[in-house]
Write a protein that holds these residues in place. Structure first.
Motif: not given
Lengths: 90, 90, 90, 90, 90
Positions: A7-36
């Protein structure tokens, strides 16, 4: 794993260096999933907004995506093309 | 990971020695996130009170922040500057 | 990590041998924390009943407290002396 | 572990290569279990839709099913043939 | 860890081979514990139905019970003989 919708994405310029190059997506679990609520997951398969994806949680995200020493606890590891029983009632 | 707001900090003089030198911030997850209550996270990026941050949970916090042998299960690993779909409805 | 109050303790004579010598405290997370119910945590810092403590969860409890091969998933790792924003509203 | 019913399956053509060859089943935990919503679990025992199964979560799924480097956080590890007290009240 | 009551057991003839020889008990967490629903835990101490037990969750169950390569995420690791503050209110 859980199935959710990107459903979206997040940008973090200041971050842990292990995260450089990673793309952070926002995921909304489907309604009946274990995570809400929404999860921020690293994209491992080139997922776009609106796609239905498979998300791995915990150490699986890190180790299963060759990000062993990165502070990653969730990753998109598949794009769902088909399913049986994903949204129906029991 | 989840996104939250830094709302405070905790001081513990008597503590496990692996925690010496760490700053403990209190993070309140944004409202639609998978985690609902406050988390105490070690600060890995110099976050201040009021900032919107990315928090890694579980072994990712420890291993991803070079705190392999410290009893740390949550870490602030990025400061969010921009986002799409972070707070909106589906 | 979460912050909670030590509200009691548990005695188990018959137990896994990796737990010999450990003290098991019952911790009630503070009201706005991510964890809502009581947790049994090994005491790593000499905490007493009534004290407000920092609790590490998951593998962090085991590895961060030199209990690598013990079946421990929660440990008291600090005693909270001071805080900003621990109990207040956002 | 939790006990649940296999209610469906998921197909993902584009996926992390550690997942090639794995079958993803959707498991609905039984009503009184600790997990409440559906979980996507890799099938380790040849389970079919409608069967009551034992599901391992977290690193146990990965390491216990010889999928050490795959992004897997849940696996079906047994098919339940019999039980005492699985669905009854306390 | 959490404290719960052993309320039953599960039999699975077809299972992951790392589970051969393990006894699967159903544990109902006490009412004010952090976990609310039933958990299937491997018995590490010879617990019987009706006993009040200490349960370790996550990798602690596997590694702390010498089941390093088994798909086990919960284990009964102690039998509770005595306690202070286990069921009372704060």
């Amino acid at each position: 794993m859980i199935v959710g919708k990107v459903v979206g994405s997040v940008v973090a310029t200041r971050k842990n260096e292990g995260l450089l190059g990673s793309k952070f997506m926002i995921v909304e679990p489907l309604e009946n999933m274990e995570k809400r609520g929404r999860i921020v997951a690293v994209d491992n398969v080139g997922a776009g907004i609106g796609e239905i994806v498979l998300v791995a949680l915990g150490s699986a995200a890190r180790i299963g995506c060759a990000l062993d020493t990165a502070p990653v606890d969730a990753a998109i590891v598949g794009i769902v093309d088909d399913s049986i029983g994903l949204t129906e009632d029991k």
